[in-house]
Design a protein around this motif. Structure first.
Motif, PDB file in Angstrom:
ATOM      1  N   PHE A 174       5.575  82.477  72.329  1.00 16.18           N
ATOM      2  CA  PHE A 174       4.261  82.960  71.911  1.00 16.18           C
ATOM      3  C   PHE A 174       4.297  83.375  70.451  1.00 16.18           C
ATOM      4  N   ASP A 175       3.450  82.747  69.661  1.00 14.19           N
ATOM      5  CA  ASP A 175       3.337  83.067  68.243  1.00 14.19           C
ATOM      6  C   ASP A 175       1.944  83.634  67.998  1.00 14.19           C
ATOM      7  N   LYS A 176       1.869  84.941  67.897  1.00 18.42           N
ATOM      8  CA  LYS A 176       0.587  85.618  67.754  1.00 18.42           C
ATOM      9  C   LYS A 176      -0.177  85.155  66.518  1.00 18.42           C
ATOM     10  N   LYS A 177       0.533  84.876  65.433  1.00 19.15           N
ATOM     11  CA  LYS A 177      -0.119  84.509  64.178  1.00 19.15           C
ATOM     12  C   LYS A 177      -0.826  83.158  64.259  1.00 19.15           C
ATOM     13  N   SER A 178      -0.416  82.320  65.200  1.00 22.86           N
ATOM     14  CA  SER A 178      -1.006  80.980  65.296  1.00 22.86           C
ATOM     15  C   SER A 178      -2.182  80.912  66.264  1.00 22.86           C
ATOM     16  N   VAL A 179      -2.581  82.045  66.834  1.00 27.27           N
ATOM     17  CA  VAL A 179      -3.669  82.058  67.815  1.00 27.27           C
ATOM     18  C   VAL A 179      -5.018  82.105  67.109  1.00 27.27           C
ATOM     19  N   ASN A 180      -5.734  80.996  67.166  1.00 30.08           N
ATOM     20  CA  ASN A 180      -7.066  80.906  66.567  1.00 30.08           C
ATOM     21  C   ASN A 180      -8.154  80.584  67.589  1.00 30.08           C
ATOM     22  N   LYS A 181      -7.739  80.058  68.737  1.00 30.28           N
ATOM     23  CA  LYS A 181      -8.712  79.654  69.747  1.00 30.28           C
ATOM     24  C   LYS A 181      -8.207  80.104  71.121  1.00 30.28           C
ATOM     25  N   ILE A 182      -9.027  80.922  71.805  1.00 32.30           N
ATOM     26  CA  ILE A 182      -8.627  81.537  73.077  1.00 32.30           C
ATOM     27  C   ILE A 182      -9.636  81.194  74.165  1.00 32.30           C
ATOM     28  N   LEU A 183      -9.117  80.901  75.352  1.00 28.20           N
ATOM     29  CA  LEU A 183      -9.970  80.681  76.519  1.00 28.20           C
ATOM     30  C   LEU A 183      -9.573  81.664  77.613  1.00 28.20           C
ATOM     31  N   VAL A 184     -10.569  82.353  78.163  1.00 23.41           N
ATOM     32  CA  VAL A 184     -10.360  83.237  79.306  1.00 23.41           C
ATOM     33  C   VAL A 184     -11.021  82.597  80.521  1.00 23.41           C
ATOM     34  N   ILE A 185     -10.242  82.336  81.559  1.00 21.60           N
ATOM     35  CA  ILE A 185     -10.787  81.811  82.814  1.00 21.60           C
ATOM     36  C   ILE A 185     -11.160  83.012  83.674  1.00 21.60           C
ATOM     37  N   ASP A 186     -12.452  83.259  83.812  1.00 25.77           N
ATOM     38  CA  ASP A 186     -12.938  84.471  84.471  1.00 25.77           C
ATOM     39  C   ASP A 186     -13.998  84.111  85.509  1.00 25.77           C
ATOM     40  N   THR A 187     -13.643  83.208  86.417  1.00 27.50           N
ATOM     41  CA  THR A 187     -14.596  82.770  87.438  1.00 27.50           C
ATOM     42  C   THR A 187     -14.582  83.716  88.637  1.00 27.50           C
ATOM     43  N   ASN A 188     -14.720  85.002  88.350  1.00 26.25           N
ATOM     44  CA  ASN A 188     -14.858  86.013  89.393  1.00 26.25           C
ATOM     45  C   ASN A 188     -16.326  86.157  89.768  1.00 26.25           C
ATOM     46  N   GLU A 233     -10.267  70.759  73.668  1.00 26.15           N
ATOM     47  CA  GLU A 233     -10.380  71.883  72.739  1.00 26.15           C
ATOM     48  C   GLU A 233      -9.026  72.340  72.202  1.00 26.15           C
ATOM     49  N   ARG A 234      -7.950  72.043  72.911  1.00 28.41           N
ATOM     50  CA  ARG A 234      -6.587  72.397  72.492  1.00 28.41           C
ATOM     51  C   ARG A 234      -6.478  73.892  72.151  1.00 28.41           C
ATOM     52  N   PHE A 235      -6.646  74.706  73.162  1.00 31.98           N
ATOM     53  CA  PHE A 235      -6.602  76.157  72.979  1.00 31.98           C
ATOM     54  C   PHE A 235      -5.183  76.625  72.657  1.00 31.98           C
ATOM     55  N   ASP A 236      -5.113  77.652  71.828  1.00 33.76           N
ATOM     56  CA  ASP A 236      -3.818  78.250  71.504  1.00 33.76           C
ATOM     57  C   ASP A 236      -3.357  79.195  72.611  1.00 33.76           C
ATOM     58  N   LEU A 237      -4.327  79.810  73.288  1.00 34.74           N
ATOM     59  CA  LEU A 237      -4.001  80.786  74.331  1.00 34.74           C
ATOM     60  C   LEU A 237      -5.023  80.688  75.458  1.00 34.74           C
ATOM     61  N   VAL A 238      -4.532  80.586  76.684  1.00 38.38           N
ATOM     62  CA  VAL A 238      -5.387  80.621  77.875  1.00 38.38           C
ATOM     63  C   VAL A 238      -4.934  81.779  78.751  1.00 38.38           C
ATOM     64  N   ILE A 239      -5.885  82.621  79.146  1.00 40.66           N
ATOM     65  CA  ILE A 239      -5.589  83.750  80.025  1.00 40.66           C
ATOM     66  C   ILE A 239      -6.395  83.573  81.306  1.00 40.66           C
ATOM     67  N   ASN A 240      -5.700  83.451  82.428  1.00 46.59           N
ATOM     68  CA  ASN A 240      -6.365  83.258  83.713  1.00 46.59           C
ATOM     69  C   ASN A 240      -6.538  84.598  84.419  1.00 46.59           C
ATOM     70  N   MET A 241      -7.783  85.029  84.601  1.00 49.49           N
ATOM     71  CA  MET A 241      -8.065  86.302  85.257  1.00 49.49           C
ATOM     72  C   MET A 241      -8.543  86.123  86.689  1.00 49.49           C
ATOM     73  N   GLN A 242      -8.402  84.923  87.213  1.00 48.42           N
ATOM     74  CA  GLN A 242      -8.814  84.658  88.591  1.00 48.42           C
ATOM     75  C   GLN A 242      -7.579  84.633  89.484  1.00 48.42           C
ATOM     76  N   LEU A 243      -7.606  85.401  90.568  1.00 51.43           N
ATOM     77  CA  LEU A 243      -6.475  85.443  91.498  1.00 51.43           C
ATOM     78  C   LEU A 243      -6.577  84.266  92.460  1.00 51.43           C
ATOM     79  N   ASP A 244      -6.349  83.085  91.925  1.00 51.16           N
ATOM     80  CA  ASP A 244      -6.572  81.851  92.672  1.00 51.16           C
ATOM     81  C   ASP A 244      -5.601  80.792  92.158  1.00 51.16           C
ATOM     82  N   ILE A 245      -4.891  80.152  93.065  1.00 55.31           N
ATOM     83  CA  ILE A 245      -3.923  79.124  92.683  1.00 55.31           C
ATOM     84  C   ILE A 245      -4.601  77.984  91.935  1.00 55.31           C
TER      85      ILE A 245
END
Length: 362
Positions: free
Chosen positions: A27-41, A107-119
Motif C-alpha cells: 500500500f502506497d498512500k501517496k499514490s492514492v488518487n481514486k477510491i471506491l467504497v462498496i457500500d451496498t448496505n 476506472e482502475r481504482f487505486d484503493l477499493v474498500i468493501n464495507m459489505q459483509l458479503d462474499i
C-alpha cells in the motif's frame, strides 16, 4: 460435496494468483488518487458507515472518492459533500451486473474498500482489480483482498472503522453526522405548515416501520395506536405518524385504530426526512434508518429494541431511553441473520412502559 470441492479449488487458485502478484499487498498512500467504497448496505446500515467514509475523505482530501450504493440509498449519499460521486447499483445481485463491473474495472481504482459483509462483494472487489483492496475477512475469503480485517462485532460504526485503521494514523470518530441543506429546511417548513403543524415544541414523531429485512423488530400496531391516543389526549402532544411509501398501508391501519386524529406522512422522500426529524420534540420508534437519523441529529429518542443488541446499533446518549426485555432468546441474530420466528421480546414491551419513558423525556 461437489460444491465444497469447487469452492476449495477456487480459493486455491485465487490464493495462487495473489502469491504471483504480491505487489497487490503493498500500500502506497501517496499514490492514492481514486477510491471506491462498496457500500451496498440497506439504508439503516449505510448510516453506520458514514464515520468511515468521512475518515477516508479526511485521510485523502484530494482523492476522487466514489461510493457504490443501492438505489434507495442514493438520495442520501448524493447529498453528502464528502462523496464525489454516487454509483447506483440497480440490482441486488451485483455480481450479475456485468455492465457495472466492466465500468468499475475500467476506472482502475487505486484503493477499493468493501464495507459489505458479503462474499459476493469481496469477489466484486477482487474483480475490479484495484491496486489495493481492504475488507473484512468473511468466511475465510479475505485472501482475495490485499488486506483483510478480522470481523469483531460490536457497535457497528466501530466495525466499519476497523477497515480504515490500517491506512491511517489519525484518531477516528464513530459519531454519525451529516449536514442538512437550507433548501431542505425550507421545504419542510412549507410542508409542515401545509399539514397544519406549526408548533415545534409539541411535535412527536412516531416511526413504526422497520424496513423489509428484519420484521421481528416490529412493535404491535394496536399498541402504537393506543400510544398515539394517550400522547394526544393526556399530554396534548401533536403526533406525526411517519413511514415510507411502502409502509402506507401499515400507517393507515394504525391511524384507523386510533380514537384521536393524527397526521400521517408517507409521501416524504428519504433525503427530506432528516429536516423533518430535526423539528421533533421527541422521536419514538424501533431500530430503523429514521432512528439513526434522529440520533445523528441528537433528537431525544425512545427506542423499542428487541431482537438486536442495543450496544451494537445505538450510541451512548443521555437523551435516549432504550426499552428492551431480556428474554432467553435475545439477541436472536448473528451477522443480521434472525434465528427465531416469534418476536416475544417486542410483544413484551407494554404501552404503559413507553408512556413512562416519554414522561421522563418531556
Amino acid at each position: 460435496m461437489i460444491e465444497q470441492i469447487a469452492v476449495k479449488f477456487m480459493k486455491w487458485v485465487m490464493r495462487l494468483g495473489r502469491l504471483f502478484n504480491s505487489s497487490k499487498n503493498l500500500f502506497d498512500k501517496k499514490s492514492v488518487n481514486k477510491i471506491l467504497v462498496i457500500d451496498t448496505n440497506n439504508l439503516g446500515d449505510f448510516f453506520f458507515t458514514i464515520p468511515s467514509i468521512k475518515a477516508i475523505r479526511k485521510e485523502f482530501p484530494n482523492a476522487d472518492l466514489r461510493v457504490v450504493v443501492w438505489k434507495e440509498v442514493a438520495p442520501i449519499s448524493k447529498k453528502m459533500k464528502w462523496i464525489d460521486q454516487t454509483v447506483i447499483c440497480e440490482k441486488k445481485s451485483m455480481i450479475r451486473n456485468a455492465g457495472l463491473i466492466n465500468m468499475l474495472r475500467k476506472e482502475r481504482f487505486d484503493l477499493v474498500i468493501n464495507m459489505q459483509l458479503d462474499i459476493r462483494k469481496i469477489l466484486l472487489a477482487y474483480i475490479i482489480n484495484a491496486k489495493f483492496s481492504i475488507g473484512h475477512d468473511i468466511r475465510e475469503f479475505g485472501f482475495m483482498l490485499s488486506r483483510s480485517v478480522p470481523l469483531r462485532l460490536r457497535y457497528w460504526p466501530e466495525v466499519y472503522l476497523d477497515l480504515i485503521r490500517p491506512i491511517t494514523q489519525k484518531n477516528l470518530d464513530n459519531n454519525i453526522t451529516f449536514d442538512i441543506y437550507r433548501k431542505d429546511y425550507d421545504f419542510i417548513e412549507r410542508y409542515v405548515k401545509k399539514k397544519g403543524l406549526v408548533k415545534k415544541d409539541s411535535l412527536v414523531g412516531i416511526h413504526p416501520g422497520v424496513g423489509e429485512f428484519i420484521p421481528q423488530k416490529r412493535w404491535e400496531e394496536k399498541k402504537f395506536a393506543e400510544l398515539c391516543d394517550i400522547l394526544q389526549e393526556k399530554y396534548g402532544l401533536s403526533v406525526l405518524l411517519v413511514g415510507s411509501s411502502s409502509e402506507t398501508e401499515m400507517i393507515r391501519r394504525i391511524r384507523d385504530a386510533m380514537k384521536t386524529k393524527c397526521i400521517e406522512v408517507c409521501d416524504l422522500s428519504i433525503d427530506r426526512l432528516p429536516a423533518l426529524i430535526s423539528r421533533y420534540k421527541l422521536f419514538v420508534g424501533v431500530d430503523s434508518a429514521p432512528l439513526h437519523i434522529a440520533t445523528a441529529l441528537n433528537v431525544p429518542s425512545i427506542v423499542l429494541c428487541g431482537p438486536q443488541d442495543p450496544n451494537m446499533v445505538l450510541p451512548a446518549r443521555k437523551n435516549m431511553i432504550v426499552l428492551r426485555k431480556d428474554v432467553k432468546c435475545n439477541p436472536c441474530y448473528k451477522e443480521e441473520k434472525i434465528k427465531c420466528d416469534d418476536n416475544i421480546c417486542m410483544k413484551s414491551i407494554q404501552v404503559g412502559e413507553v408512556v413512562s419513558a416519554i414522561r421522563k423525556m418531556i
